[in-house]
Design a protein around this motif. Structure first.
Motif, PDB file in Angstrom:
ATOM      1  N   LEU A 145       0.826  -1.205   0.000  1.00 33.63           N
ATOM      2  CA  LEU A 145       0.000   0.000   0.000  1.00 33.63           C
ATOM      3  C   LEU A 145       0.860   1.256   0.000  1.00 33.63           C
ATOM      4  N   ILE A 146       1.865   1.294   0.847  1.00 35.41           N
ATOM      5  CA  ILE A 146       2.736   2.474   0.909  1.00 35.41           C
ATOM      6  C   ILE A 146       3.441   2.689  -0.429  1.00 35.41           C
ATOM      7  N   ARG A 147       3.947   1.614  -1.030  1.00 34.45           N
ATOM      8  CA  ARG A 147       4.654   1.753  -2.300  1.00 34.45           C
ATOM      9  C   ARG A 147       3.708   2.167  -3.420  1.00 34.45           C
ATOM     10  N   ALA A 148       2.486   1.696  -3.400  1.00 35.50           N
ATOM     11  CA  ALA A 148       1.529   2.069  -4.441  1.00 35.50           C
ATOM     12  C   ALA A 148       1.152   3.542  -4.344  1.00 35.50           C
ATOM     13  N   LEU A 149       1.127   4.064  -3.126  1.00 36.15           N
ATOM     14  CA  LEU A 149       0.738   5.458  -2.932  1.00 36.15           C
ATOM     15  C   LEU A 149       1.902   6.434  -3.023  1.00 36.15           C
ATOM     16  N   SER A 150       3.133   5.941  -2.853  1.00 36.21           N
ATOM     17  CA  SER A 150       4.279   6.842  -2.798  1.00 36.21           C
ATOM     18  C   SER A 150       5.435   6.314  -3.625  1.00 36.21           C
ATOM     19  N   ALA A 151       5.993   7.197  -4.450  1.00 41.26           N
ATOM     20  CA  ALA A 151       7.201   6.855  -5.195  1.00 41.26           C
ATOM     21  C   ALA A 151       8.417   7.511  -4.552  1.00 41.26           C
ATOM     22  N   PRO A 159      11.055   8.436  -1.101  1.00 43.87           N
ATOM     23  CA  PRO A 159      12.035   7.602  -0.384  1.00 43.87           C
ATOM     24  C   PRO A 159      11.392   6.508   0.478  1.00 43.87           C
ATOM     25  N   LEU A 160      10.277   6.821   1.134  1.00 42.98           N
ATOM     26  CA  LEU A 160       9.618   5.810   1.953  1.00 42.98           C
ATOM     27  C   LEU A 160       9.066   4.682   1.082  1.00 42.98           C
ATOM     28  N   GLY A 161       8.449   5.037  -0.032  1.00 46.54           N
ATOM     29  CA  GLY A 161       7.933   4.027  -0.954  1.00 46.54           C
ATOM     30  C   GLY A 161       9.047   3.164  -1.539  1.00 46.54           C
ATOM     31  N   ASP A 187       9.621  -0.829  -1.057  1.00 49.97           N
ATOM     32  CA  ASP A 187       9.764  -1.700  -2.214  1.00 49.97           C
ATOM     33  C   ASP A 187      11.006  -2.580  -2.095  1.00 49.97           C
ATOM     34  N   ARG A 188      12.082  -2.042  -1.542  1.00 45.25           N
ATOM     35  CA  ARG A 188      13.296  -2.844  -1.345  1.00 45.25           C
ATOM     36  C   ARG A 188      13.081  -3.917  -0.290  1.00 45.25           C
TER      37      ARG A 188
END
Length: 118
Positions: free
Chosen positions: A24-30, A32-34, A38-39
């Motif tokens: 969810l976080i990666r889908a909403l944010s590209a 540094p946190l996203g 993703d890593r």
């Protein structure tokens, strides 16, 4: 046996829940946190699949199939364990095969839906 249940069963479930949050976080944010999520996502998914398979194998090795299938609770536990393990293993394979491309376009929202959020 209760202490082992907590460790062996709930640890993969926690990893899968964190994986869903990371998706969810990666889908909403590209940002540094996203990118950090993703890593970490493949690690969470692969560890969840490995620990989930271990928990599943322990469950069927500790209790005989006749005992597990004799009660609705035993059948439901095994059904839920089977589906959860298969689903999150498939999610891990999808993420590993597609890599960063999974977050481009519509596929990011398909990942959110597959993670059970939405």
């Amino acid at each position: 046996m209760a202490a082992y249940h907590v460790v062996m069963i709930h640890f993969p479930i926690a990893l899968w829940m964190v994986s869903a949050l990371a998706i969810l976080i990666r889908a909403l944010s590209a940002g540094p946190l996203g990118q950090a999520m993703d890593r970490a996502l493949p690690v969470f998914l692969v560890l969840g699949a490995l620990f989930g398979a271990t928990a599943f194998l322990l469950g069927i090795s500790i209790w005989p199939w006749e005992t597990l299938s004799a009660t609705p609770m035993g059948r439901n536990h095994m059904l839920t364990a089977s589906w959860s393990l298969a689903f999150f293993t498939l999610l891990a394979v999808i993420r590993l095969i597609h890599g960063d491309r999974i977050w481009e376009g519509l596929s990011r929202w398909v990942m959110v839906l597959l993670a059970g959020i939405g």
